[in-house]
Design an enzyme around this catalytic site. Structure first.
Site, short mmCIF file in Angstrom:
data_model
loop_
_atom_site.label_atom_id
_atom_site.label_comp_id
_atom_site.label_asym_id
_atom_site.label_seq_id
_atom_site.Cartn_x
_atom_site.Cartn_y
_atom_site.Cartn_z
N LYS A 181 0.80 -0.62 0.35
CA LYS A 181 -0.66 -0.01 0.94
C LYS A 181 -0.97 -0.10 2.44
O LYS A 181 -1.23 -0.35 3.16
CB LYS A 181 -1.65 -0.43 0.49
CG LYS A 181 -2.17 -0.08 -0.67
CD LYS A 181 -2.74 1.85 -0.47
CE LYS A 181 -3.17 2.69 -1.55
NZ LYS A 181 -2.90 3.41 -1.33
N TYR B 182 2.01 -2.59 -4.93
CA TYR B 182 1.39 -2.20 -4.78
C TYR B 182 0.91 -1.90 -3.66
O TYR B 182 0.27 -1.69 -2.68
CB TYR B 182 -0.21 -2.02 -6.21
CG TYR B 182 -1.02 -1.10 -5.29
CD1 TYR B 182 -0.88 0.03 -5.78
CD2 TYR B 182 -2.30 -2.08 -5.09
CE1 TYR B 182 -2.80 0.65 -5.62
CE2 TYR B 182 -3.43 -1.28 -4.12
CZ TYR B 182 -4.13 0.25 -4.70
OH TYR B 182 -4.90 0.59 -4.47
N ARG C 254 -9.72 13.76 -9.08
CA ARG C 254 -10.41 12.74 -10.26
C ARG C 254 -10.96 11.29 -9.00
O ARG C 254 -9.89 11.09 -7.34
CB ARG C 254 -9.77 11.84 -11.46
CG ARG C 254 -9.38 12.59 -12.34
CD ARG C 254 -8.92 11.63 -13.38
NE ARG C 254 -6.97 11.56 -12.88
CZ ARG C 254 -6.34 10.48 -13.06
NH1 ARG C 254 -7.83 9.73 -13.77
NH2 ARG C 254 -5.26 10.47 -13.22
N1 NAP Z 1 -9.62 2.36 -7.52
C1 NAP Z 1 -10.29 1.79 -6.19
O1 NAP Z 1 -10.35 0.26 -6.75
C2 NAP Z 1 -8.93 1.70 -4.77
C3 NAP Z 1 -9.44 0.52 -4.63
C4 NAP Z 1 -8.57 1.17 -3.34
C5 NAP Z 1 -8.13 2.04 -2.75
N2 NAP Z 1 -7.44 3.10 -3.51
C6 NAP Z 1 -7.27 4.14 -3.58
O2 NAP Z 1 -7.29 4.98 -3.62
C7 NAP Z 1 -6.75 6.58 -4.02
C8 NAP Z 1 -7.58 7.18 -4.98
O3 NAP Z 1 -7.31 6.18 -6.03
P1 NAP Z 1 -8.65 6.66 -7.41
O4 NAP Z 1 -9.03 5.09 -7.98
O5 NAP Z 1 -9.16 7.60 -7.02
O6 NAP Z 1 -7.61 6.57 -8.26
P2 NAP Z 1 -7.48 7.43 -9.89
O7 NAP Z 1 -9.29 7.74 -9.96
O8 NAP Z 1 -5.84 7.05 -10.64
O9 NAP Z 1 -7.29 9.01 -9.47
C9 NAP Z 1 -6.01 9.24 -8.61
C10 NAP Z 1 -6.08 10.78 -8.21
O10 NAP Z 1 -4.65 10.68 -7.55
C11 NAP Z 1 -3.43 12.16 -8.25
N3 NAP Z 1 -2.07 11.95 -8.32
C12 NAP Z 1 -1.80 10.67 -8.96
N4 NAP Z 1 -0.03 10.86 -8.62
C13 NAP Z 1 0.15 11.41 -8.01
C14 NAP Z 1 1.06 12.77 -7.31
N5 NAP Z 1 1.99 11.67 -7.75
N6 NAP Z 1 0.90 13.48 -7.09
C15 NAP Z 1 0.04 13.94 -6.61
N7 NAP Z 1 -1.53 13.87 -6.89
C16 NAP Z 1 -1.30 12.41 -7.75
C17 NAP Z 1 -4.50 12.05 -9.67
O11 NAP Z 1 -4.23 13.34 -10.22
P3 NAP Z 1 -4.11 13.58 -11.68
O12 NAP Z 1 -5.38 13.86 -12.12
O13 NAP Z 1 -3.49 14.68 -11.56
O14 NAP Z 1 -3.43 12.65 -12.92
C18 NAP Z 1 -5.99 11.69 -9.47
O15 NAP Z 1 -6.32 12.86 -8.39
C19 NAP Z 1 -5.26 5.79 -3.80
O16 NAP Z 1 -4.32 5.78 -3.26
C20 NAP Z 1 -6.03 4.53 -4.56
O17 NAP Z 1 -4.32 3.41 -4.11
C21 NAP Z 1 -8.41 2.61 -4.94
#
Ligand code: NAP
Length: 259
Positions: free
Chosen positions: A167, A163, A15
């Site tokens: 990071k 969090y 995702r």
């Molecule tokens: N969204 C933002 O605004 C934002 C901003 C800055 C940084 N980030 C960083 O970007 C990265 C991706 O974030 P996102 O927003 O795309 O998150 P997301 O939409 O919540 O998706 C999380 C993804 O990580 C997987 N996941 C969660 N826990 C896991 C684990 N223990 N082992 C393996 N896979 C795991 C989930 O798998 P399932 O589908 O199986 O649950 C999903 O594919 C993260 O590191 C987040 O901290 C996000």
């Protein structure tokens, strides 16, 4: 599987940002190992889209926080693709509940740091040891590693300090691996997203909509997974190969300060 195809292992690729990166890499000609932890259906959807792009993928269930699962992920990717040209440490989680620093629980601290910091650190340690061998044997020309961190590496949030700490730590992990792996010819990058529209920020969507309107993001829009994927694609193509340890922020100018 044709061994000469470049391959990538992307954690948390079912995702959000990880999915965007996986599809971007497939479009770039990579075969992609799609790691997920519980959402098989979503991961299967990503695999289908990878195939529609003319590439191939592999689904790997596993919790990055578990050392056994991490080993399994790497072993399964190597069994299928023969090697890993690019590791993308993307999987990450937010605290289940946002509470201020005086209320943070040890359980949440361990959960968030275990997934966001310890996991990419030791996954990278395992993969980079193997990459050194593949580089020496000529199986991989230029192995590359990406850490997806966050603007939270430097922008504090009072109600989710664990969090932000995870990071900030992941940022130092990226720099540390970059230092060690430079002499091995393995570039390491930190890609730092800003507010990006994914499931992770669903609960705070309205609040962040307001912040964006008020100008917290100078470019006045949400980021999308494709924005981050574009940067990872450039790294994957080798466009940045005479750089390592660089932080590439993808956040619409969030770090700009104006007096
Ligand atoms: N969204 C933002 O605004 C934002 C901003 C800055 C940084 N980030 C960083 O970007 C990265 C991706 O974030 P996102 O927003 O795309 O998150 P997301 O939409 O919540 O998706 C999380 C993804 O990580 C997987 N996941 C969660 N826990 C896991 C684990 N223990 N082992 C393996 N896979 C795991 C989930 O798998 P399932 O589908 O199986 O649950 C999903 O594919 C993260 O590191 C987040 O901290 C996000």
């Amino acid at each position: 599987m044709e061994i000469s195809k470049k391959s990538a292992l992307v954690t948390g690729a079912s995702r959000g940002i990880g999915k965007g990166i996986a599809l971007g890499l497939a479009a770039e000609g990579y075969v992609v190992a799609v790691n997920y932890v519980r959402n098989l259906k979503a991961a299967e959807g990503v695999l289908k889209e990878i195939q529609q792009l003319g590439s191939e993928g592999l689904l790997i269930q596993g919790d990055v926080g578990s050392s056994n699962d991490r080993k399994k992920m790497v072993d399964e990717t190597v069994a299928e693709f023969g090697k890993i040209d690019l590791l993308v440490n993307n999987a990450g989680i937010a605290p289940k509940i946002r509470v201020e620093i005086l209320e943070t629980t040890e359980e949440s601290f361990d959960r968030v740091l275990g997934t966001n910091l310890k996991a990419p650190y030791f996954l990278t340690q395992d993969v980079s040891r193997r990459m050194i061998g593949w580089k020496q044997s000529g199986e991989v020309e230029v192995p590359r590693i990406v850490f997806v961190t966050s603007i939270s590496a430097y922008a504090g949030s009072r109600n989710r300090t664990e969090y932000c700490i995870s990071k900030a730590g992941a940022s130092m992990a990226a720099m540390s691996f970059a230092m060690r792996l430079a002499e091995e010819g393995i570039p390491v990058f930190e890609v730092r997203p800003g507010l990006t529209q994914t499931d992770m920020v669903e609960k705070v969507q309205d609040k962040y909509d307001r912040f964006i309107k008020e100008g917290i993001v100078p470019q006045r829009r949400w980021g999308y997974p494709e924005d981050i994927a574009k940067v990872v694609r450039a790294i994957a193509r080798g466009d940045l190969d005479f750089s390592t340890g660089e932080i590439i922020e993808v956040a619409g100018g969030f770090s700009l300060k104006e007096l």
